[in-house]
Motif scaffolding. Sequence first.
Motif, mmCIF file in Angstrom:
data_model
loop_
_atom_site.group_PDB
_atom_site.id
_atom_site.type_symbol
_atom_site.label_atom_id
_atom_site.label_comp_id
_atom_site.label_asym_id
_atom_site.label_seq_id
_atom_site.Cartn_x
_atom_site.Cartn_y
_atom_site.Cartn_z
ATOM 1 N N GLY A 43 5.616 -20.504 48.745
ATOM 2 C CA GLY A 43 6.612 -20.711 48.606
ATOM 3 C C GLY A 43 7.696 -21.338 47.394
ATOM 4 N N ARG A 44 9.105 -21.785 47.731
ATOM 5 C CA ARG A 44 9.351 -22.175 46.564
ATOM 6 C C ARG A 44 9.373 -23.469 45.904
ATOM 7 N N VAL A 45 9.672 -23.256 44.671
ATOM 8 C CA VAL A 45 9.048 -24.677 43.504
ATOM 9 C C VAL A 45 10.110 -25.752 43.153
ATOM 10 N N HIS A 96 16.116 -16.850 54.484
ATOM 11 C CA HIS A 96 18.196 -17.415 54.062
ATOM 12 C C HIS A 96 17.934 -17.973 53.015
ATOM 13 N N ARG A 97 17.742 -17.811 52.044
ATOM 14 C CA ARG A 97 17.836 -18.735 50.661
ATOM 15 C C ARG A 97 18.826 -19.496 50.094
ATOM 16 N N ILE A 98 18.278 -21.122 51.050
ATOM 17 C CA ILE A 98 19.946 -21.752 50.467
ATOM 18 C C ILE A 98 19.826 -22.373 49.015
ATOM 19 N N PHE A 131 10.318 -16.115 35.680
ATOM 20 C CA PHE A 131 9.485 -16.682 36.077
ATOM 21 C C PHE A 131 10.246 -16.683 37.748
ATOM 22 N N THR A 132 9.946 -16.100 38.871
ATOM 23 C CA THR A 132 10.408 -16.110 40.507
ATOM 24 C C THR A 132 10.615 -17.267 40.766
ATOM 25 N N GLY A 133 9.996 -18.660 40.507
ATOM 26 C CA GLY A 133 10.831 -19.786 41.060
ATOM 27 C C GLY A 133 9.480 -19.484 42.836
ATOM 28 N N ASP A 134 8.907 -19.110 43.460
ATOM 29 C CA ASP A 134 7.521 -19.419 43.832
ATOM 30 C C ASP A 134 6.457 -19.676 42.986
ATOM 31 N N GLY A 135 5.619 -21.107 43.675
ATOM 32 C CA GLY A 135 4.592 -21.072 43.947
ATOM 33 C C GLY A 135 3.263 -19.875 44.612
ATOM 34 N N GLY A 148 6.248 -4.923 59.508
ATOM 35 C CA GLY A 148 6.486 -5.041 58.498
ATOM 36 C C GLY A 148 6.800 -6.669 58.200
ATOM 37 N N SER A 149 6.686 -7.729 57.010
ATOM 38 C CA SER A 149 7.151 -8.987 57.361
ATOM 39 C C SER A 149 7.539 -9.197 56.348
ATOM 40 N N VAL A 150 9.029 -10.117 55.616
ATOM 41 C CA VAL A 150 9.019 -10.395 54.354
ATOM 42 C C VAL A 150 10.427 -11.810 54.580
ATOM 43 N N GLY A 151 10.674 -12.559 53.894
ATOM 44 C CA GLY A 151 11.667 -13.926 53.385
ATOM 45 C C GLY A 151 10.730 -14.981 53.785
ATOM 46 N N GLU A 152 9.697 -15.146 53.890
ATOM 47 C CA GLU A 152 9.029 -16.010 53.676
ATOM 48 C C GLU A 152 7.462 -16.069 54.035
ATOM 49 N N PRO A 153 6.445 -16.846 53.700
ATOM 50 C CA PRO A 153 5.068 -16.610 53.636
ATOM 51 C C PRO A 153 5.358 -16.686 55.854
ATOM 52 N N ILE A 154 3.940 -15.724 55.818
ATOM 53 C CA ILE A 154 3.587 -15.627 57.022
ATOM 54 C C ILE A 154 2.835 -16.840 57.408
ATOM 55 N N ILE A 175 19.595 -9.448 50.579
ATOM 56 C CA ILE A 175 19.016 -7.906 49.978
ATOM 57 C C ILE A 175 18.007 -7.198 50.623
ATOM 58 N N THR A 176 17.356 -7.541 51.474
ATOM 59 C CA THR A 176 16.421 -6.939 52.652
ATOM 60 C C THR A 176 17.148 -5.756 52.670
ATOM 61 N N GLY A 177 19.026 -5.665 53.455
ATOM 62 C CA GLY A 177 18.882 -4.460 53.815
ATOM 63 C C GLY A 177 20.042 -3.939 53.012
ATOM 64 N N TRP A 220 6.744 -9.520 49.765
ATOM 65 C CA TRP A 220 6.799 -10.677 48.404
ATOM 66 C C TRP A 220 7.890 -9.674 47.933
ATOM 67 N N TRP A 221 8.909 -10.703 47.873
ATOM 68 C CA TRP A 221 9.586 -9.967 46.769
ATOM 69 C C TRP A 221 11.163 -10.886 47.044
ATOM 70 N N GLN A 222 12.376 -10.501 46.300
ATOM 71 C CA GLN A 222 13.670 -11.578 45.966
ATOM 72 C C GLN A 222 14.550 -9.957 45.534
ATOM 73 N N THR A 223 15.887 -10.924 46.200
ATOM 74 C CA THR A 223 17.347 -10.857 45.790
ATOM 75 C C THR A 223 16.709 -9.462 44.204
HETATM 76 C C1 WTA Z 1 10.708 -15.879 49.924
HETATM 77 C C2 WTA Z 1 14.399 -11.442 49.805
HETATM 78 C C3 WTA Z 1 6.240 -14.931 50.813
HETATM 79 C C4 WTA Z 1 10.584 -16.155 48.917
HETATM 80 C C5 WTA Z 1 13.384 -10.658 50.126
HETATM 81 C C6 WTA Z 1 11.296 -15.883 47.554
HETATM 82 C C7 WTA Z 1 8.363 -14.189 50.967
HETATM 83 C C8 WTA Z 1 12.075 -15.712 47.806
HETATM 84 C C9 WTA Z 1 8.482 -13.338 50.889
HETATM 85 C C10 WTA Z 1 13.303 -14.747 47.781
HETATM 86 C C11 WTA Z 1 7.152 -12.777 51.798
HETATM 87 C C12 WTA Z 1 10.117 -13.677 50.476
HETATM 88 N N1 WTA Z 1 6.054 -14.189 51.695
HETATM 89 N N2 WTA Z 1 7.866 -15.976 50.455
HETATM 90 N N3 WTA Z 1 6.606 -11.896 52.334
HETATM 91 N N4 WTA Z 1 9.690 -12.589 50.938
HETATM 92 N N5 WTA Z 1 9.868 -13.999 50.401
HETATM 93 O O1 WTA Z 1 15.893 -13.514 47.083
HETATM 94 O O2 WTA Z 1 10.426 -17.238 47.773
HETATM 95 O O3 WTA Z 1 16.310 -13.693 49.652
HETATM 96 O O4 WTA Z 1 11.495 -16.294 45.842
HETATM 97 O O5 WTA Z 1 14.669 -12.055 49.209
HETATM 98 O O6 WTA Z 1 11.284 -15.822 50.063
HETATM 99 O O7 WTA Z 1 14.529 -14.804 48.991
HETATM 100 P P1 WTA Z 1 16.373 -13.474 48.873
#
Ligand code: WTA
Length: 695
Positions: free
Chosen positions: A562-564, A573-575, A545-549, A432-438, A358-360, A461-464
């Motif tokens: 992170g994911r809950v 990468h989400r797996i 509901f985002t699935g995140d804590g 910029g940073s994305v994908g998981e908590p930094i 999704i980021t791309g 912070w965001w999601q697909t």
């Molecule tokens: C995690 C990627 C903390 C989170 C854009 C989310 C993050 C999942 C962050 C979505 C961030 C993404 N800080 N966690 N800045 N960015 N996440 O769908 O757990 O591949 O639910 O989208 O990545 O992953 P997705």
Amino acid sequence: HRWLLGMGSAPHHDRLRHVGSGGISRLNAVVLGEALAAEENDLVFPSHDFSRHAHISSPEQYQNMYERSIEDPAGFWSNIASQFCWKKRWNPEVCSENIDVRRGTVKIEWFKGGVTNICYNALDRNIEAGNGDKVALYWEGNEPGQDAQLTYAQMLEKVCQLANYLKNVGVGKGDTVIIYLPMLMELPIAMLACARIGAIHSVVFAGFSAESLSQRIVDCKPKAMISCNAVCRGAKVIHLKEIVDTALVESVNSGVPVDLCLIFENKSAMKRESTKWQIGRDVWWEDVVPQFPTKCLVEWVDAEDPLFLLYTSGSTGKPKGVLHTNGGYMVYTATTFKYAFDYKPSDVYWCTADCGWITGHSYITYGPLLNGATILVFEGAPSYPDPGRCWDIVDKYKVTILYTAPTLVRALMRDGDEYVTRYSRKSLRILGSVGEPINPSAWRWFYNVVGDSRCPISDTWWQTETGGFMITPIPGAWPQKPGSATFPFFGIQPVIVDEKGNEIEGECTGYLCIKKSWPGAFRSLYGDHERYETTYFKPFAGYYFTGDGCSRDKDGYHWLTGRVDDVINVSGHRIGTAEVESALVSHPHCAEAAVVGVDHEVKGQGIYAFVTLVDGIPYSEEVRKSLILAVRNQIGAFAAPDKIHWAPAIPKTRSGKIMRRILRKIASRQLDELGDTSTLVDPSVVDQLIALIDH
Ligand code: WTA
């Protein structure tokens, strides 16, 4: 609620998640020392000069805009949407939504009645504004020195040629096209060409295996497929066409044949003579596309017509086809890009993600081009030929905004500062940073070493599912806290709820949910609206509901934890654990498998699999390797388990549920924190697992 598993309580504990509990390395020691010292009060201010030139230069200005966006979303978003080109304006109500399952079907609509085209807005509109000669795209190949560029006018021509070709072979509005391409210019071109004719693109990350590709084909039944023969990544050549061939055989067997396969000849990786060919189905891109006219009228589409499908992992079952539509997604990706990166026309923007995620989609192709930005598309691997490659690229193209992932930051940090400081990096102004908590130490290294303590970091912070940024710093507006995604974007109302779904105020930790919809929200899961409702809107009725804590500190800053759910985040990468488990049990020797995430110093999380073999099969290194291979073949190399732990049995409750909590503790070697094991059918299973730790 099962999501509670895996959640810590205090925010600073959660931020230690990435410390890694395996072998302590140099990096781990640094992370540990610093994270313990990190306080929530730790503020990093933007420079006065930066703020003065920023779109939003003070907390007050943000606050005013934010309040307006919440009090009058229709007015706020209409105002922004009016800057785009619409063939017909949307209905006066702007947004209609029901996200409360108790009130019937979940339905989200923005700019309904509006008629537009996102490709027109990204290309034609910018050209009409006088930017035809501006570089739209720089392309940097795998090998240094391999490069190309396209102006907006040239890009439009290429998009039109492909759009005309697709129309000519019968692809039209509402048809799906699978795109399985590496990071060539042709990837964003293919996405835009589909959008131009109203076709729905479904990009599959080129690291996915044939099995995963065919699974997606079978789900979305594409009219055509676009791919290439091969790609070089680092020193490796990957034969994509062979993967495509296998996937297409499998999809034929599943009753979903694909009649047309357009293949780009990626000459630097492989010549066409050595590519296997199926006459009648396969067509070389270069043989047909350039013959088509460079002008193509757009197909005007309804704001709520689908733009793309993108498959993502969930906690159960098969991947979900996240569905995004045209109008809201366009307005939202463009606006978030502009503010979160304080975009200016002179910027050169580089996002290191792949268009397969999704980021791309949102922040390589759509968001930046809608703003008329110059983007950089990089084909190669960030550490090839050496760990200085990223900074070499930054200097070569004078990149001003660099958007990447914590996993890459940590990997480059481990390679040492010399690779960074060797290059100037003077052009950089925002990171910029994305994908998981930094984690705070990676944040600081990124800030101090890469950005020379000059560039604000947008930790987005965001999601697909969300389409665009949800919680993100607005550089220039707020002081930052290393490791916090800070505050919501305009129009976003994040809430933290307890397990009963009650909103918690003030300083707290809980489940992150969102109240009300926003323009970029996904509208459904392809072909399974019920799963959409069950997964996202039923757990806490009235909310998404985002699935995140998430924790909120006393100053209102958000800290994602992170994911809950049963989703692992490996290198961003989400797996789904269920996907890896099903790949493992597809192996004839595997009787049962249970997968958990475990802290990993570079990847964020690693995949840890407990495996029981069928009776009579000896536990051996050979079987271990073939199990890992099974996952690579079923999903892709990025999902390969880091560790296989032999398990004579898997701990289960009397009702037959796997006790993942205990497995996580064993995987992270927190053996004195196993907790209550008395509810297990056979508590001795735990001792057997512990005894096998080093086997
Ligand atoms: C995690 C990627 C903390 C989170 C854009 C989310 C993050 C999942 C962050 C979505 C961030 C993404 N800080 N966690 N800045 N960015 N996440 O769908 O757990 O591949 O639910 O989208 O990545 O992953 P997705």
